[in-house]
Design a protein around this motif. Structure first.
Motif, PDB file in Angstrom:
ATOM      1  N   GLU A  37      41.106  40.357  48.597  1.00 18.65           N
ATOM      2  CA  GLU A  37      41.912  39.512  47.719  1.00 18.65           C
ATOM      3  C   GLU A  37      43.359  39.523  48.175  1.00 18.65           C
ATOM      4  O   GLU A  37      44.254  39.204  47.419  1.00 18.65           O
ATOM      5  N   LYS A  38      43.547  39.978  49.409  1.00 16.55           N
ATOM      6  CA  LYS A  38      44.904  40.000  49.937  1.00 16.55           C
ATOM      7  C   LYS A  38      45.068  38.908  50.967  1.00 16.55           C
ATOM      8  O   LYS A  38      44.130  38.531  51.649  1.00 16.55           O
ATOM      9  N   MET A  39      46.279  38.409  51.046  1.00 15.85           N
ATOM     10  CA  MET A  39      46.572  37.487  52.130  1.00 15.85           C
ATOM     11  C   MET A  39      48.026  37.674  52.520  1.00 15.85           C
ATOM     12  O   MET A  39      48.776  38.356  51.835  1.00 15.85           O
ATOM     13  N   LEU A  40      48.399  37.113  53.649  1.00 17.56           N
ATOM     14  CA  LEU A  40      49.799  37.189  54.049  1.00 17.56           C
ATOM     15  C   LEU A  40      50.671  36.588  52.953  1.00 17.56           C
ATOM     16  O   LEU A  40      50.244  35.674  52.254  1.00 17.56           O
ATOM     17  N   GLU A  90      51.965  41.513  52.702  1.00 13.70           N
ATOM     18  CA  GLU A  90      50.745  40.943  52.117  1.00 13.70           C
ATOM     19  C   GLU A  90      50.911  40.736  50.614  1.00 13.70           C
ATOM     20  O   GLU A  90      51.605  41.496  49.953  1.00 13.70           O
TER      21      GLU A  90
END
Lengths: 493, 493
Positions: free
Chosen positions: B3-6, B144
């Motif tokens: 559920e992480k993104m940049l 992130e």
């Protein structure tokens, strides 16, 4: 934050009941409402066969609308759809059915022979997927999708040994569709042409985008350049997924004509595209989006837009919005292994903890095995495909797999396989073999491969050698094999 | 599934460094790269003031580019941005600052007076948000984004007592942007016009869509019909968020002219639109998308497309793809409370467990308090806004809040507030009061409201009555108040 949503097909049938989901020109079309009804009916029939939550239902079928109905039906039951490559040999299919612990197999007329010898045999003749039996009207079909749950399973060959089972969750497919939409945009005029096999991620993903976007798919059962061109010129198709060999054939068929401006994207997967082909595509107004991806990334994860296609020749572009990409341990030239991360990247291989640990780090980074570098603008250049991968007409072939199959031939001591360039398929496999005592007739090997290997995997060339070239530590030198092939071909001429 | 993104801004600065993020016609423009640089610099300045993870940084400012820079800067630190309504009175602002446990306040020149008496006073003059102090170059900015983490906090008035703090996670904003994109589509020509206050979800969300989509925002500091029309006719604007009063003024200004076809969406929030207005909009080619949503749903969650606007008059449309909607305990006419669910719906109110439990079920359903029904096609009709809500020029006003403030006046026994129709603002609040012993001059009440209430909340009409109409159990009968108002107005004439 909830990770649940309404079943995609139910939701789209609610939003756009009369919108076209799938059309097969001149043959049939299905609205979202009709696709929903067909899929729910089929789900109840599967339930009648005892299929339920977490069962595995394999599909062994050529492209047809019923294939997609079956995939949705399986999802309504909370079961997993195992999508089998119809090009595989019976031995390969049998292995995958066992490995995936499949409970039930759906087959069409054409492919049912492939597991005839097998206990998984079931019926559906002529692609009438509805003929499997009566409905179980008591079954509760899933109303909500949990993005974390498994949905589809496809096999992908690895560098060593047997193929690995890639388990896609609903979330993997969802995020792939969303990432693609953020990159390509979406309009209410969009219609996506589907010619790729539905058992590959590139083919299947079009139909999942369809229910998520509310977008019609123009379905062709197989690639045929005239039909593709007709779809683009007359059928209102705006986007198409393709592999390089298709682009070449389309350009030849297009002759001097240009594509209409409504055709806004040809999404090209499966290896790099030669510059002359890109230039010709540009001349004839085919907007080529080169891409990079694999089954484990639920289709493309890196894409190059046509605006950059010629300037960044050889690049695959930039990672999609929800995705991350890094070069692991880059050397002085910035070259190293490509690793990717993101919610469209699977979290592991089904039933294969060892392979999962090897490929995916704790933080979710997938080690692709491919070598690449990023230029100063952040564009990815793939320099070397994962361990000697051969890409032939868009299909991945691993030398290691062919070598392990061929090595079982009693007359062979050892075998080395490499890809050789081919004007039609991009690459084809070539096998170098060392005999034990008696020499071997090439025909014998051809026959052996015929039984054991899918057609696209069978070596097109066989070279008998005294020994395989190896380095000091015994590692096979494949680059040397390519040289030997060139030398031997020259001698033959 | 990760559920992480940049960080969205880092990612977009990587994908489209030279793409326009924000343009203020004739004044300035910022590319994504420039917006990233400005935001990261500002983050380091905030870090220099000691701001870090989970601190609360309030912004009290009119619309300006620095506002958005500040929001992104706060996110780089893992802090929470508390967005204050500049229209509130000093007393109201002071209450919110304390309730949210704000650590630091950013103010522009115009609004800084509003907390002058207060310890939270900080500096940024003339909207040059960079003037708060030197950078802390050692701080590690977030690379992130975790979709589960909190990002922004806005106050929304409730039916009783004090306003409630709505905490949006990154995920709430993300899914709102994705849901909107699935509904409206997205093209590389899109440019979104922003005139709504940035402290409201409808205004802020445009700028978050901007970094997620890679789309320019055409920024106007305030609504001015000539400037809006210029942006649509000459500025390449394709989408605009607005409230009904703006549509009316735009139509008047447009006179007999038509909108260009490139302007593809006016997303209209804040209450129903009268039919003549819709018809006039259609005549002049303004594609109105009516919508329904609230702060808790991170902007619109139900939308009606122009194709259905006249046929489904009075409907708000269908819930966005990732959203679900139900009518709770419908009566024989299918009418009941509207409840919604989805990843854009917040999971609770900050620091208010009681209100959270009351509004949101364990399964994530938000009880909106609004009454509605679904027709056979699944279109939502909102019949009655949550408990007597007054919508005036797009701002929500709760009678209960006004009543509790007015009741503190020493000369008043009791007060009842309702909304009365108004040709300009849609509705305006009217107060009915019962005096204790001595009678009260209306001017005294006006002055009292001036000190205690935001301008838009101040009653436009005051009616002195002998007693408030109540039912047997003592419940105030607001519908009766509306009747009394009509009667008294007639008498005055």
């Amino acid at each position: 934050m909830s990770e649940k949503m309404l079943h995609w097909l139910d939701k789209q049938a609610e939003l756009m009941p009369d919108g076209i989901a799938i059309e097969e020109p001149g043959l049939m079309s299905l609205t979202f409402k009709e696709l929903q009804t067909a899929s729910r009916t089929f789900a109840r029939r599967l339930a009648g066969k005892g299929i339920g939550v977490e069962n595995k239902v394999a599909i062994l079928s050529d492209n047809c609308p019923e294939y997609i109905v079956a995939v949705h039906a399986i999802s309504y039951l909370g079961a997993i759809a195992v999508l089998l490559n119809t090009r595989l040999s019976e031995a390969e299919i049998t292995w995958q059915l066992a490995d995936a612990k499949v409970d039930f197999v759906l087959m069409d007329e054409v492919n049912k022979g492939k597991t005839e010898s097998h206990k998984w045999r079931s019926q559906f003749s002529n692609c009438h997927f509805g003929e499997i039996g009566p409905e179980d009207n008591a079954v509760m079909l899933k109303r909500e999708i949990d993005l974390k749950e498994g949905f589809t399973l496809m096999y992908t060959s690895g560098t060593t040994g047997h193929p690995k089972a890639v388990l896609h969750t609903f979330g993997n497919h969802w995020w792939s569709a969303i990432g693609s939409m953020l990159n390509l945009g979406l309009t209410h005029q969009d219609k996506w042409l589907s010619v790729l096999p539905m058992f590959h991620i590139g083919g299947l993903s079009i139909y999942l985008k369809s229910v998520i976007y509310g977008m019609p798919v123009h379905m062709l059962r197989k690639f045929e350049e005239k039909a593709v061109l007709h779809a683009i010129l007359e059928g209102g198709v705006t986007i198409m997924s393709a592999v390089t060999v298709m682009l070449r054939r389309i350009l030849e068929e297009l002759d001097e004509k240009s594509c209409p401006s409504s055709f806004r994207c040809m999404l090209l997967g499966g290896g790099p595209v030669p510059k002359p082909l890109l230039e010709k595509a540009k001349e004839q107004s085919i907007p080529v989006f080169q891409s990079y991806g694999m089954t484990e990334t639920s289709s493309q994860i890196v894409t190059l837009s046509p605006a950059d296609a010629l300037e960044k020749l050889g690049s695959s572009g930039k990672p999609l919005f929800p995705a991350q990409l890094q070069i692991n341990e880059p050397d002085q030239n910035g070259e190293g292994e490509i690793v990717v991360k993101g919610p469209m990247v699977v979290s592991g291989y089904y039933g294969n903890v060892e392979a999962s640990h090897k490929a995916i780090t704790e933080n979710g980074w997938l080690k692709t095995g491919d070598i690449g570098r990023l230029d100063e603008g952040g564009f990815l250049f793939v320099l070397d495909r994962r361990k000697d991968l051969i890409i032939s007409g868009g299909e991945n072939i691993y030398p290691a797999e062919l070598e392990s199959v061929l090595s079982t031939h009693p007359k062979l001591r050892e075998v080395g396989v490499v890809g050789l360039p081919d004007s039609k398929w991009g690459q084809v496999p070539a096998a170098f073999f060392v005999c034990r005592n008696e020499s071997l007739d090439e025909q014998e090997l051809v026959q052996f491969c015929y039984e054991k290997l899918a057609r696209f995997k069978r070596p097109k060339y066989f070279f008998e050698v005294k020994e395989l070239p190896r380095n000091a530590s015994g590692k096979l030198l494949r680059s040397k094999l390519v040289e030997i092939a060139h030398e031997m071909s020259r001698k033959k001429r």
